[in-house]
Design a protein around this motif. Structure first.
Motif, PDB file in Angstrom:
ATOM      1  N   TRP A   1      54.992  59.087  24.313  1.00  0.00           N
ATOM      2  CA  TRP A   1      56.172  59.946  24.449  1.00  0.00           C
ATOM      3  C   TRP A   1      57.424  59.156  24.113  1.00  0.00           C
ATOM      4  O   TRP A   1      57.562  57.995  24.489  1.00  0.00           O
ATOM      5  N   LYS A   2      58.317  59.767  23.358  1.00  0.00           N
ATOM      6  CA  LYS A   2      59.559  59.105  22.986  1.00  0.00           C
ATOM      7  C   LYS A   2      60.722  60.072  23.157  1.00  0.00           C
ATOM      8  O   LYS A   2      60.591  61.269  22.928  1.00  0.00           O
ATOM      9  N   LEU A   3      61.853  59.521  23.549  1.00  0.00           N
ATOM     10  CA  LEU A   3      63.082  60.301  23.677  1.00  0.00           C
ATOM     11  C   LEU A   3      64.231  59.469  23.123  1.00  0.00           C
ATOM     12  O   LEU A   3      64.405  58.314  23.503  1.00  0.00           O
ATOM     13  N   ILE A   4      64.979  60.052  22.208  1.00  0.00           N
ATOM     14  CA  ILE A   4      66.130  59.361  21.629  1.00  0.00           C
ATOM     15  C   ILE A   4      67.400  59.935  22.258  1.00  0.00           C
ATOM     16  O   ILE A   4      67.640  61.142  22.191  1.00  0.00           O
ATOM     17  N   VAL A   5      68.176  59.071  22.883  1.00  0.00           N
ATOM     18  CA  VAL A   5      69.437  59.483  23.497  1.00  0.00           C
ATOM     19  C   VAL A   5      70.581  58.973  22.624  1.00  0.00           C
ATOM     20  O   VAL A   5      70.739  57.767  22.438  1.00  0.00           O
ATOM     21  N   ILE A   6      71.347  59.891  22.075  1.00  0.00           N
ATOM     22  CA  ILE A   6      72.470  59.531  21.213  1.00  0.00           C
ATOM     23  C   ILE A   6      73.699  59.237  22.074  1.00  0.00           C
ATOM     24  O   ILE A   6      74.103  60.062  22.893  1.00  0.00           O
ATOM     25  N   VAL A   7      74.276  58.051  21.906  1.00  0.00           N
ATOM     26  CA  VAL A   7      75.469  57.664  22.660  1.00  0.00           C
ATOM     27  C   VAL A   7      76.555  57.221  21.680  1.00  0.00           C
ATOM     28  O   VAL A   7      76.354  56.283  20.902  1.00  0.00           O
ATOM     29  N   PHE A   8      77.679  57.906  21.705  1.00  0.00           N
ATOM     30  CA  PHE A   8      78.839  57.515  20.902  1.00  0.00           C
ATOM     31  C   PHE A   8      79.767  56.719  21.812  1.00  0.00           C
ATOM     32  O   PHE A   8      80.539  57.283  22.584  1.00  0.00           O
ATOM     33  N   TYR A   9      79.652  55.399  21.740  1.00  0.00           N
ATOM     34  CA  TYR A   9      80.359  54.515  22.661  1.00  0.00           C
ATOM     35  C   TYR A   9      81.705  54.095  22.078  1.00  0.00           C
ATOM     36  O   TYR A   9      81.775  53.343  21.098  1.00  0.00           O
ATOM     37  N   HIS A  10      82.778  54.612  22.684  1.00  0.00           N
ATOM     38  CA  HIS A  10      84.147  54.303  22.264  1.00  0.00           C
ATOM     39  C   HIS A  10      84.369  54.618  20.785  1.00  0.00           C
ATOM     40  O   HIS A  10      85.108  53.898  20.091  1.00  0.00           O
ATOM     41  N   VAL A  11      83.739  55.658  20.310  1.00  0.00           N
ATOM     42  CA  VAL A  11      83.914  56.071  18.921  1.00  0.00           C
ATOM     43  C   VAL A  11      83.808  57.590  18.853  1.00  0.00           C
ATOM     44  O   VAL A  11      83.019  58.207  19.574  1.00  0.00           O
ATOM     45  N   ASP A  12      84.629  58.193  18.010  1.00  0.00           N
ATOM     46  CA  ASP A  12      84.622  59.642  17.853  1.00  0.00           C
ATOM     47  C   ASP A  12      83.450  60.046  16.960  1.00  0.00           C
ATOM     48  O   ASP A  12      83.284  59.487  15.868  1.00  0.00           O
TER      49      ASP A  12
END
Length: 206
Positions: free
Chosen positions: A4-15
C-alpha cells in the motif's frame, strides 16, 4: 495484505501556482537550466511538465505563518485515515464466521457519534469473545485519536488489591499517552488523571 502506498503532496513555503506555472524562484531556475548547454532541452521540458502536473494536484499548503505542529498532526491524521486495515494475516485462521461477526459489530457502532458508547460481547467461556473484541479493535482503532487493548481485565477487576487495579490504570494511561514518564501513585490518582487525559479525545478502549 497487498503493498500500500499513499503520496501526500506538501507545498512548503511555496505557492502551488508558482510550481504549476514555474514562476518566482522556479522561473530563474528553469531559465538557468535552459541556458546550460550540458542539459538537453527535452529534459527541461520533461521537468516543466512534471511541475505542471504536481502544481495542479490537491495538496497541503504550508505558509510561513502557519503552525507547523498543526500541519504535521493534520498530515498524520490523513495518512492514518487512508491506511487500510492492517490485521494479522492469521487473525481469522480456523475461526468460522468471525468476519461476519466483526462486520456486524462495526455496523452497530455509531462511529460518527460524539457520545460515550459501551458495547458488551456476552456468551459462555471459550466461544471467542476476546478474539472477536480483538478483531474489531484492529479494524477500527485508526479511526480514533487514542486506543488501548487490555487483556484479563475481568480477573483483575475481581480482586480487591488496589495495586493490581493501579497496574491496570497504568497500562491504560501508557497506551493513551504513549510515554512512561507518568507513574500512578494510587487508584484515586489514576481515576483523576485518566479523566483529565481522556477529556475531549476520541478513544477506544477494549
Amino acid at each position: 495484505m497487498e503493498q500500500w502506498k499513499l503520496i501526500v503532496i506538501v507545498f512548503y513555503h511555496v505557492d502551488p501556482s508558482h510550481v504549476r506555472r514555474q514562476r518566482k524562484c522556479f522561473e530563474q531556475g528553469f531559465s538557468d537550466h535552459e541556458a546550460n548547454p550540458e542539459i538537453a532541452q527535452q529534459s527541461v521540458e520533461t521537468w516543466r511538465d512534471a511541475f505542471r502536473k504536481v502544481g495542479a494536484l490537491s495538496g497541503m499548503h504550508v505558509t510561513p505563518n502557519r503552525n507547523e505542529t498543526e500541519v504535521i498532526s493534520e498530515m498524520v491524521a490523513k495518512i492514518l485515515k487512508n491506511m487500510p486495515d492492517a490485521l494479522p494475516k492469521d487473525l481469522f485462521h480456523g475461526l468460522v464466521g468471525m468476519e461476519s461477526r466483526v462486520d456486524e459489530i462495526k455496523r452497530i457502532l455509531r462511529m460518527e457519534s460524539s457520545e460515550v458508547l459501551f458495547v458488551r460481547i456476552c456468551g459462555m467461556s471459550g466461544i471467542g469473545k476476546t478474539t472477536l473484541a480483538e478483531s474489531v479493535f484492529y479494524h477500527i482503532q485508526r479511526q480514533f485519536e487514542k486506543s488501548s487493548f487490555i487483556e484479563n481485565i475481568k480477573d483483575i477487576s475481581k480482586q480487591d488489591d488496589s495495586t493490581d487495579l493501579c497496574k491496570l490504570q497504568q497500562k491504560l494511561l501508557d497506551d493513551i499517552l504513549k510515554e512512561k514518564s507518568v507513574r500512578l501513585q494510587s487508584v484515586k490518582h489514576g481515576q483523576t488523571l485518566l479523566r483529565t487525559k481522556l477529556r475531549g479525545l476520541k478513544v477506544i478502549v477494549v
